[in-house]
Design a protein around this motif. Structure first.
Motif: not given
Length: 694
Positions: A384-399
């Motif tokens: 939950k905190k990852i989604i709130e802080t960074i964004g959707p889990l399927d988003r590219k990490a390099s971006s």
């Protein structure tokens, strides 16, 4: 329907016009497990040194010359005996007669040990027995009649009327006089006699000239060298090391015994995955396992650990040959992977966070990135905190590199607790395996010796055995202090860096890692069962397609069969087969660099996942990592891709040059050229290479 060679031969044997069947003995009824008969002398070298107590003599080089010189002393005789060869050896070299006889008996012992029935010759002999026709044996050979009769009995050639031997009669088939003697004694019309042999001159042309019927059964080594001329035509076969010729003799006898067998001889391996394993990789696996056994015996390690998955096949071969090296180190398998060792690589939070962001593949998602570094448990707890802080889990990490870095810094304490828990379990696993060992060895494919580097500060006396080592990279990483040996005999700086590596070298590494490895998934972590106090491995998803598994299974079966058959055939002499790395690599390297289309197609559909770099759903086509194979299967497409690649590279440089010097603004170069031609070339290049990079 066309009849096979065997069917045609059987018809001739059973023909009512034939009353007598004559067989050549050597290379027809009996064969040696070598490419050339003189290769057996190599196995005598150590024995001769022991008898003469003279370490510098290489008997295998002297023995063929001895025979030629001994024949010159008896010009009035068409053939000589083994006794006369060794009598000359005694006189010319000043060897005591007693010792010369010991060496002669050693040669006879080697011949008796390794002369075996030839499959096709035995089949034709049995047909001749079934036909109830008279059978005689006719041979040009310096061995004695009594000795040959003993070998024939040993190999179940029991039924024949008489043996005509050149060393006994002092006349040869080659001159035709031995056949004259046969015709004189047998007193049958020549047309009613059928002779079967391997030599085109003495077994076919001469008896034909005397009116006899013939069947030509070329020896397996001749068929092998003819059918494999695409591989060996640029190399003088006689210049090869004797151990390699012995290994090739095993291949020749297995696959080239029947001269008429239906195979596609336009390819080296006839489009058969099993033959790739047996012929190319089997020789390499044998020499690698033998090298490991010899070195572990010398170094007296308490244990050698084969790191899974890369150590799977080498350990099998090591265990198979170990009975010949009673003082070698016992072997065990040990889980190891980049993902498993990730918590141990950086013991301080700041170092871990810094190294984590050194390389992020463009295709990796946030979920894959965090799972690879911190495990699925951490992802589940902080989803939950990852989604709130960074964004959707399927988003590219390099971006979202900066958002990820901030998250790792904000949750530094939680990350350290998770890593500490993982380190505790991993350390417990390795402590249990290494417990009580003071001097241990590791085997891995190699390159940067990461596993050894991690464990050496903890367990001290660790010696690494690798196929290759990237010495330049190890200098950069400060790992030159590690104790290690490299099978290739050199530490090559080009073998790990894909941007600098030669294509054929990179492909060789892929072959090692793919075909020497276990088909089971990689161990990506360890979990502790508190109640049972057991450590259980956590495996990744299946990394190979069903087609890839089937192909690799065939290749690995061929590799292991080669080692098994070589070991069972040569037994105690297996130690004498010293194959260098370059020698054992010759066949597979030729295949990698210049594959034939039919052989390359075996690996065409192989796809395997790369969860470490690309995430759990990403995969590589094997051909995308083996450009020579792609070129062999798709020559036109490969040439188009190469052409487009060069165009794109040129346009990139030109565009950069123009931008740097403001040539577009000055109107010196056409805007149309740079804004239309370059994008078009790039679009076509990506379209053509889409399937190439699966």
């Amino acid at each position: 329907m066309k009849q096979s060679f065997i069917q045609r031969s059987i018809e001739k044997i059973h023909s009512s016009k034939i009353q007598l069947v004559s067989f050549d003995i050597f290379d027809t009824l009996l064969c040696r497990p070598t490419l050339f008969p003189a290769d057996l002398f190599y196995l005598m070298d150590d024995g001769v040194r022991d008898i003469l107590n003279y370490r510098n003599i290489v008997f295998s080089k002297i023995r063929p010359v001895l025979e030629l010189d001994a024949r010159k002393l008896h010009p009035h005789l068409e053939d000589i005996t083994l006794d006369e060869i060794y009598e000359y050896f005694s006189q010319f070299y000043g060897i005591p007669r007693k010792k010369a006889l010991q060496i002669m008996h050693l040669e006879m012992k080697i011949e008796e040990k390794y002369l075996k029935p030839r499959k096709i010759g035995l089949e034709l002999y049995r047909e001749a027995k079934k036909s109830r026709k008279k059978i005689i044996l006719v041979s040009d050979m310096y061995l004695s009649l009594e000795f040959i009769e003993r070998i024939l009995r040993k190999n179940n050639y029991l039924v024949y009327d008489k043996i005509y031997l050149s060393s006994q009669e002092r006349i040869t088939k080659h001159s035709g006089k031995l056949f004259d003697l046969v015709l004189e004694e047998i007193r049958l019309p020549p047309s009613s006699m059928l002779h079967i042999g391997d030599n085109q001159q003495s077994d076919i042309q001469i008896p034909k000239a005397k009116g006899m019927k013939t069947i030509h059964v070329p020896k397996a080594s001749v068929v092998f060298l003819y059918k494999q001329r695409s591989l060996w035509n640029n190399l003088e076969i006689h210049q090869l090391e004797s151990p390699l010729r012995i290994c090739l003799g095993l291949v020749a006898n297995k696959f080239f015994d029947d001269p008429d067998e239906q195979r596609n001889y336009q390819a080296i391996f006839h489009g058969d995955a099993y033959i790739i394993g047996y012929y190319a990789l089997g020789i390499l696996l044998f020499s690698l396992a033998k090298w490991l056994l010899e070195n572990t015996t010398l170094q007296k390690h308490d244990k050698i650990f084969f790191l899974l998955r890369d150590g799977f096949m080498p350990q099998k071969a090591y265990n198979l040959l170990q009975k010949h090296y009673p003082r070698s180190s016992p072997s065990e398998e040990m889980f190891s992977s980049r993902r498993l060792l990730s918590p141990l690589q950086n013991l301080y939070p700041h170092d871990f966070i810094t190294s984590t962001f050194e390389f992020i593949n463009a295709k990796v998602t946030i979920a894959s990135f965090i799972t690879q570094r911190l495990g699925e448990g951490f992802l589940a707890d902080y989803k939950k905190k990852i989604i709130e802080t960074i964004g959707p889990l399927d988003r590219k990490a390099s971006s979202c590199r900066e958002e990820l870095r901030k998250f790792f810094l904000d949750f530094r304490e939680e990350i350290e607790n998770s890593l500490q828990k993982s380190r505790k379990i991993i350390s417990k696993y390795y402590n249990k395996r290494i417990k009580g060992c003071q001097n241990i060895a590791l085997y891995d494919v190699g390159f940067c010796s990461s596993f050894q580097h991690i464990l050496t500060p903890i367990y001290q006396n660790i010696h690494g055995y690798y196929i290759h080592a990237d010495y330049e990279r190890m200098i950069d990483l400060g790992r030159t202090y590690l104790s290690q040996q490299v099978f290739s005999g050199k530490q090559n700086s080009r073998l790990n860096n894909l941007r600098r590596v030669k294509p054929e070298e990179n492909s060789t590494n892929i072959f090692y890692e793919l075909f020497f490895s276990s088909l089971s998934p990689s161990c990506i972590g360890l979990t502790s069962d508190q109640e049972a106090k057991r450590i259980k491995p956590i495996f990744s998803e299946t990394e190979f397609s069903s087609h890839a598994k089937k192909t690799i299974n065939k290749i690995q079966k061929g590799m292991l069969d080669f080692v098994c058959e070589l070991e069972s055939l040569f037994e105690d002499d297996i130690k004498k087969l010293h194959l260098t790395y370059d020698t054992s690599l010759h066949v597979i390297h030729t295949f990698i660099v210049q594959p034939k289309r039919i052989d390359a197609k075996i690996l065409q559909k192989m796809v395997f996942k790369d969860e470490q770099n690309l995430g759990p759903k990403a995969s590589y086509s094997f051909l995308s990592l083996w450009p020579q194979g792609y070129r062999a299967i798709y020559p036109l497409k490969y040439s188009v891709i190469s052409h487009l690649r060069s165009h794109v590279a040129f346009h990139k440089k030109l565009k950069l040059f123009c931008e740097q010097h403001s040539l577009l603004k000055k109107g010196i170069l056409s805007t149309f050229y740079l804004k239309f031609i370059y994008p078009t070339s790039w679009f076509l290049y990506k379209k053509f290479t889409r399937k190439f990079y699966a």
